[in-house]
Design a protein around this motif. Sequence first.
Motif, PDB file in Angstrom:
ATOM      1  N   GLY A 159       0.809  -1.214   0.000  1.00 35.99           N
ATOM      2  CA  GLY A 159       0.000   0.000   0.000  1.00 35.99           C
ATOM      3  C   GLY A 159       0.841   1.262   0.000  1.00 35.99           C
ATOM      4  O   GLY A 159       0.487   2.260  -0.622  1.00 35.99           O
ATOM      5  N   LEU A 160       1.966   1.202   0.696  1.00 39.96           N
ATOM      6  CA  LEU A 160       2.875   2.348   0.764  1.00 39.96           C
ATOM      7  C   LEU A 160       3.882   2.367  -0.383  1.00 39.96           C
ATOM      8  O   LEU A 160       4.660   3.317  -0.507  1.00 39.96           O
ATOM      9  N   LYS A 161       3.871   1.293  -1.187  1.00 41.24           N
ATOM     10  CA  LYS A 161       4.800   1.155  -2.314  1.00 41.24           C
ATOM     11  C   LYS A 161       6.260   1.315  -1.862  1.00 41.24           C
ATOM     12  O   LYS A 161       7.062   2.016  -2.503  1.00 41.24           O
ATOM     13  N   LEU A 162       6.585   0.635  -0.781  1.00 43.75           N
ATOM     14  CA  LEU A 162       7.949   0.680  -0.261  1.00 43.75           C
ATOM     15  C   LEU A 162       8.797  -0.373  -0.973  1.00 43.75           C
ATOM     16  O   LEU A 162       9.075  -1.453  -0.448  1.00 43.75           O
ATOM     17  N   THR A 163       9.218  -0.039  -2.172  1.00 43.76           N
ATOM     18  CA  THR A 163       9.947  -0.988  -3.011  1.00 43.76           C
ATOM     19  C   THR A 163      11.308  -1.368  -2.428  1.00 43.76           C
ATOM     20  O   THR A 163      11.905  -2.355  -2.852  1.00 43.76           O
ATOM     21  N   GLU A 164      11.774  -0.581  -1.446  1.00 39.91           N
ATOM     22  CA  GLU A 164      13.043  -0.926  -0.791  1.00 39.91           C
ATOM     23  C   GLU A 164      12.958  -2.301  -0.115  1.00 39.91           C
ATOM     24  O   GLU A 164      13.983  -2.944   0.129  1.00 39.91           O
ATOM     25  N   ALA A 165      11.733  -2.737   0.190  1.00 38.34           N
ATOM     26  CA  ALA A 165      11.546  -4.022   0.873  1.00 38.34           C
ATOM     27  C   ALA A 165      11.453  -5.193  -0.100  1.00 38.34           C
ATOM     28  O   ALA A 165      11.208  -6.324   0.331  1.00 38.34           O
ATOM     29  N   PHE A 166      11.671  -4.957  -1.386  1.00 39.22           N
ATOM     30  CA  PHE A 166      11.529  -6.030  -2.377  1.00 39.22           C
ATOM     31  C   PHE A 166      12.356  -7.276  -2.016  1.00 39.22           C
ATOM     32  O   PHE A 166      11.820  -8.393  -2.042  1.00 39.22           O
ATOM     33  N   PRO A 167      13.640  -7.137  -1.670  1.00 40.31           N
ATOM     34  CA  PRO A 167      14.418  -8.341  -1.340  1.00 40.31           C
ATOM     35  C   PRO A 167      13.837  -9.095  -0.134  1.00 40.31           C
ATOM     36  O   PRO A 167      13.874 -10.332  -0.095  1.00 40.31           O
ATOM     37  N   ASP A 168      13.301  -8.367   0.829  1.00 42.33           N
ATOM     38  CA  ASP A 168      12.722  -8.997   2.011  1.00 42.33           C
ATOM     39  C   ASP A 168      11.471  -9.787   1.644  1.00 42.33           C
ATOM     40  O   ASP A 168      11.244 -10.895   2.155  1.00 42.33           O
ATOM     41  N   LEU A 169      10.668  -9.224   0.770  1.00 41.41           N
ATOM     42  CA  LEU A 169       9.438  -9.889   0.341  1.00 41.41           C
ATOM     43  C   LEU A 169       9.749 -11.183  -0.407  1.00 41.41           C
ATOM     44  O   LEU A 169       9.097 -12.212  -0.192  1.00 41.41           O
ATOM     45  N   VAL A 170      10.738 -11.134  -1.281  1.00 39.99           N
ATOM     46  CA  VAL A 170      11.130 -12.337  -2.018  1.00 39.99           C
ATOM     47  C   VAL A 170      11.635 -13.399  -1.047  1.00 39.99           C
ATOM     48  O   VAL A 170      11.279 -14.584  -1.149  1.00 39.99           O
ATOM     49  N   ALA A 171      12.464 -12.976  -0.080  1.00 43.02           N
ATOM     50  CA  ALA A 171      13.021 -13.926   0.886  1.00 43.02           C
ATOM     51  C   ALA A 171      11.919 -14.595   1.708  1.00 43.02           C
ATOM     52  O   ALA A 171      11.946 -15.816   1.924  1.00 43.02           O
ATOM     53  N   ILE A 172      10.946 -13.813   2.146  1.00 41.58           N
ATOM     54  CA  ILE A 172       9.851 -14.374   2.941  1.00 41.58           C
ATOM     55  C   ILE A 172       9.011 -15.329   2.105  1.00 41.58           C
ATOM     56  O   ILE A 172       8.592 -16.394   2.574  1.00 41.58           O
ATOM     57  N   TYR A 173       8.780 -14.984   0.849  1.00 39.22           N
ATOM     58  CA  TYR A 173       8.013 -15.871  -0.030  1.00 39.22           C
ATOM     59  C   TYR A 173       8.714 -17.223  -0.163  1.00 39.22           C
ATOM     60  O   TYR A 173       8.053 -18.273  -0.167  1.00 39.22           O
ATOM     61  N   ARG A 174      10.014 -17.187  -0.256  1.00 42.60           N
ATOM     62  CA  ARG A 174      10.790 -18.430  -0.399  1.00 42.60           C
ATOM     63  C   ARG A 174      10.791 -19.250   0.893  1.00 42.60           C
ATOM     64  O   ARG A 174      10.831 -20.476   0.844  1.00 42.60           O
ATOM     65  N   GLN A 175      10.741 -18.565   2.016  1.00 50.50           N
ATOM     66  CA  GLN A 175      10.905 -19.247   3.302  1.00 50.50           C
ATOM     67  C   GLN A 175       9.594 -19.761   3.894  1.00 50.50           C
ATOM     68  O   GLN A 175       9.579 -20.792   4.565  1.00 50.50           O
ATOM     69  N   THR A 176       8.513 -19.046   3.665  1.00 51.21           N
ATOM     70  CA  THR A 176       7.274 -19.338   4.380  1.00 51.21           C
ATOM     71  C   THR A 176       6.601 -20.624   3.907  1.00 51.21           C
ATOM     72  O   THR A 176       6.753 -21.020   2.751  1.00 51.21           O
TER      73      THR A 176
END
Length: 224
Positions: A95-112
């Motif tokens: 919602g905030l379009k915080l694209t700086e978190a892109f690597p974190d989002l990918v990592a969580i998708y892989r881990q969860t």
Amino acid sequence: MDITPESVASLLNSEDYGDRLTGINQLRELDPKAAFPLMQPVINDSNVRVRYAAVSQMSSLGVVDREKSLELLRDRLRNESEADVQAAAADALGGLKLTEAFPDLVAIYRQTEEWLVEFSVIACLGEMGDPRAYDLLVEAVNSDNHLVKTVAIGSLGELGDQRAISVLQPLVTDSDWQVRSRLVQALDRLGGETSHRLLQQLAEDEVEQVAEEAKRILNTSTER
């Protein structure tokens, strides 16, 4: 009784989690600049319902301080034990379009192992519109989870990368009508000659809801 920063702070500092939930709800009545500092401590509250309520408001309050919001939401994404709070953190990042978190989002998708977190990450990446998300969204289109698959289709549409059309084309004949329905919306966003042709096929779909939506889009594009 008037709702003031002082009265809300009193609720948020209560030992009763119900009071803290009430305080979080009352933050909506305050100016965001006054509400944001009060919100920060309860994002790490000991009660999961309180954390969820707090994180869920970040998409609106986070605009006050995007850098601090990024820090807080990254922490909940990485260190949260409850899937619904993690998912809410991903939603807020989108919602905030915080694209700086892109690597974190990918990592969580892989881990969860939680489908809800996968779903929220994929939805978030579409909302962000970050072109780096393309490969992961293509991967998610092939997910075994129906909800993750459908949201990935929508996110590819939001991303607007024309390469997605060839990826989505086989779904015109997918056995799940909800997949085909989401495909109609994605093709509308992607546009172009191939999308138009695929929409013509979908306008003949055996499910009326899918066919009617495709026809509506085709009619609208003709009128432009």
